[in-house]
Design a protein around this motif. Structure first.
Motif, PDB file in Angstrom:
ATOM      1  N   PRO A  99      13.525  17.642  21.476  1.00 49.89           N
ATOM      2  CA  PRO A  99      13.462  18.209  23.084  1.00 49.89           C
ATOM      3  C   PRO A  99      14.244  18.720  24.387  1.00 49.89           C
ATOM      4  O   PRO A  99      15.281  17.962  23.859  1.00 49.89           O
ATOM      5  CB  PRO A  99      12.112  16.769  23.231  1.00 49.89           C
ATOM      6  CG  PRO A  99      13.305  15.211  22.849  1.00 49.89           C
ATOM      7  CD  PRO A  99      14.211  16.389  21.830  1.00 49.89           C
ATOM      8  N   PHE A 100      13.330  19.773  24.546  1.00 48.09           N
ATOM      9  CA  PHE A 100      14.976  19.714  25.869  1.00 48.09           C
ATOM     10  C   PHE A 100      14.396  18.455  26.852  1.00 48.09           C
ATOM     11  O   PHE A 100      13.567  17.705  26.999  1.00 48.09           O
ATOM     12  CB  PHE A 100      13.370  20.893  26.787  1.00 48.09           C
ATOM     13  CG  PHE A 100      14.058  22.356  25.651  1.00 48.09           C
ATOM     14  CD1 PHE A 100      15.382  22.518  25.933  1.00 48.09           C
ATOM     15  CD2 PHE A 100      13.449  22.825  24.992  1.00 48.09           C
ATOM     16  CE1 PHE A 100      15.446  23.851  25.588  1.00 48.09           C
ATOM     17  CE2 PHE A 100      13.942  24.369  24.000  1.00 48.09           C
ATOM     18  CZ  PHE A 100      14.799  24.685  24.312  1.00 48.09           C
ATOM     19  N   ASN A 101      15.317  18.810  28.202  1.00 52.37           N
ATOM     20  CA  ASN A 101      15.300  17.406  28.783  1.00 52.37           C
ATOM     21  C   ASN A 101      13.744  17.906  29.884  1.00 52.37           C
ATOM     22  O   ASN A 101      13.204  19.118  29.858  1.00 52.37           O
ATOM     23  CB  ASN A 101      16.427  17.502  29.808  1.00 52.37           C
ATOM     24  CG  ASN A 101      16.602  18.959  30.254  1.00 52.37           C
ATOM     25  OD1 ASN A 101      15.973  19.530  30.667  1.00 52.37           O
ATOM     26  ND2 ASN A 101      18.360  18.597  30.919  1.00 52.37           N
ATOM     27  N   GLN A 102      13.264  16.732  30.969  1.00 49.67           N
ATOM     28  CA  GLN A 102      12.467  17.165  32.595  1.00 49.67           C
ATOM     29  C   GLN A 102      12.121  18.402  33.122  1.00 49.67           C
ATOM     30  O   GLN A 102      11.312  19.132  32.646  1.00 49.67           O
ATOM     31  CB  GLN A 102      11.439  15.989  32.601  1.00 49.67           C
ATOM     32  CG  GLN A 102      11.547  14.854  31.708  1.00 49.67           C
ATOM     33  CD  GLN A 102      11.090  13.612  32.555  1.00 49.67           C
ATOM     34  OE1 GLN A 102      12.232  13.386  33.465  1.00 49.67           O
ATOM     35  NE2 GLN A 102      10.156  12.630  32.382  1.00 49.67           N
ATOM     36  N   GLU A 103      13.588  18.787  32.751  1.00 49.88           N
ATOM     37  CA  GLU A 103      13.483  20.459  34.092  1.00 49.88           C
ATOM     38  C   GLU A 103      13.232  21.081  33.075  1.00 49.88           C
ATOM     39  O   GLU A 103      12.645  22.282  33.165  1.00 49.88           O
ATOM     40  CB  GLU A 103      15.300  20.048  34.001  1.00 49.88           C
ATOM     41  CG  GLU A 103      15.542  21.574  35.525  1.00 49.88           C
ATOM     42  CD  GLU A 103      16.938  21.822  35.752  1.00 49.88           C
ATOM     43  OE1 GLU A 103      17.200  22.424  35.934  1.00 49.88           O
ATOM     44  OE2 GLU A 103      17.742  20.718  35.146  1.00 49.88           O
ATOM     45  N   HIS A 104      13.969  21.348  31.430  1.00 51.77           N
ATOM     46  CA  HIS A 104      13.989  22.995  31.777  1.00 51.77           C
ATOM     47  C   HIS A 104      12.366  22.377  30.373  1.00 51.77           C
ATOM     48  O   HIS A 104      11.617  24.141  30.254  1.00 51.77           O
ATOM     49  CB  HIS A 104      14.772  22.349  30.201  1.00 51.77           C
ATOM     50  CG  HIS A 104      15.949  22.769  30.584  1.00 51.77           C
ATOM     51  ND1 HIS A 104      17.443  22.144  30.632  1.00 51.77           N
ATOM     52  CD2 HIS A 104      16.859  23.704  31.091  1.00 51.77           C
ATOM     53  CE1 HIS A 104      18.269  22.200  31.387  1.00 51.77           C
ATOM     54  NE2 HIS A 104      17.964  23.715  31.236  1.00 51.77           N
ATOM     55  N   GLN A 105      11.126  21.392  30.193  1.00 56.67           N
ATOM     56  CA  GLN A 105      10.754  21.399  29.635  1.00 56.67           C
ATOM     57  C   GLN A 105       9.252  21.523  30.832  1.00 56.67           C
ATOM     58  O   GLN A 105       8.370  22.458  30.710  1.00 56.67           O
ATOM     59  CB  GLN A 105       9.671  19.345  29.892  1.00 56.67           C
ATOM     60  CG  GLN A 105      10.506  19.444  27.804  1.00 56.67           C
ATOM     61  CD  GLN A 105       9.923  19.816  27.053  1.00 56.67           C
ATOM     62  OE1 GLN A 105       8.923  20.242  27.169  1.00 56.67           O
ATOM     63  NE2 GLN A 105      10.732  19.569  26.377  1.00 56.67           N
ATOM     64  N   ALA A 106       9.132  21.688  31.938  1.00 57.83           N
ATOM     65  CA  ALA A 106       9.142  22.216  33.069  1.00 57.83           C
ATOM     66  C   ALA A 106       8.881  23.912  32.999  1.00 57.83           C
ATOM     67  O   ALA A 106       7.792  24.668  33.722  1.00 57.83           O
ATOM     68  CB  ALA A 106       8.861  21.446  34.795  1.00 57.83           C
ATOM     69  N   GLU A 107      10.412  23.610  33.242  1.00 59.72           N
ATOM     70  CA  GLU A 107      10.157  25.699  33.439  1.00 59.72           C
ATOM     71  C   GLU A 107      10.150  26.641  32.431  1.00 59.72           C
ATOM     72  O   GLU A 107       9.036  27.076  32.324  1.00 59.72           O
ATOM     73  CB  GLU A 107      12.015  25.629  33.294  1.00 59.72           C
ATOM     74  CG  GLU A 107      12.410  27.106  33.298  1.00 59.72           C
ATOM     75  CD  GLU A 107      12.484  28.256  35.016  1.00 59.72           C
ATOM     76  OE1 GLU A 107      12.886  28.866  35.335  1.00 59.72           O
ATOM     77  OE2 GLU A 107      12.145  26.910  35.409  1.00 59.72           O
ATOM     78  N   LEU A 108       9.851  25.857  30.557  1.00 63.76           N
ATOM     79  CA  LEU A 108       9.102  26.451  29.690  1.00 63.76           C
ATOM     80  C   LEU A 108       7.531  26.514  29.966  1.00 63.76           C
ATOM     81  O   LEU A 108       7.363  27.320  29.795  1.00 63.76           O
ATOM     82  CB  LEU A 108       9.915  25.511  28.622  1.00 63.76           C
ATOM     83  CG  LEU A 108      11.253  26.175  27.943  1.00 63.76           C
ATOM     84  CD1 LEU A 108      11.167  24.554  27.114  1.00 63.76           C
ATOM     85  CD2 LEU A 108      10.970  27.742  27.708  1.00 63.76           C
TER      86      LEU A 108
END
Length: 127
Positions: A99-108
């Motif tokens: 999984p991507f980290n939280q920062e990148h999850q939010a961006e995606l």
């Protein structure tokens, strides 16, 4: 009004107010121009900025930087997609999914909420 941003080698930064006005004016034209002159800089492939394909070129140095519309956005009469309440993005490395980290999850997720969603997304992973 859409918020146009460029990649500053560390983060996405919004263009200044007069550049925002010029970019929004050009984006509303039909057909959209392929390039927009911003004085010392030029935005190339501007007609494809909503698909993640635009770049800013410094006319003095030749340096290129990615240009995007800050997500989430709705353009061209696009309807915001209905997303499930819980989902996450993953990437594959050597046959294993992570999984991507939280920062990148939010961006995606913000891109996934855009209408229409871009064909390409550029982001930076520090590490």
């Amino acid at each position: 009004m859409l918020d146009f941003q460029f990649w500053s080698d560390r983060s996405w930064q919004s263009f200044n107010q007069s550049e925002q006005h010029a970019l929004n004016t050009n984006f509303s034209q039909t057909p959209r121009p392929d390039s927009v002159n911003l004085g010392l800089r030029e935005v190339k492939n501007f007609s494809q900025v909503h698909q993640g394909h635009a770049e800013q070129k410094n006319k003095s140095t030749g340096k290129l930087r990615w240009v995007r519309i800050k997500p989430p956005y709705q353009i061209d009469g696009g309807v915001q997609p209905h997303l499930p309440p819980l989902f996450h993005f993953c990437y594959e490395e050597n046959g294993t999914w992570f999984p991507f980290n939280q920062e990148h999850q939010a961006e995606l997720v913000s891109y996934a909420k855009s209408a229409p969603p871009p064909g390409q997304v550029v982001f930076y992973i520090r590490g």
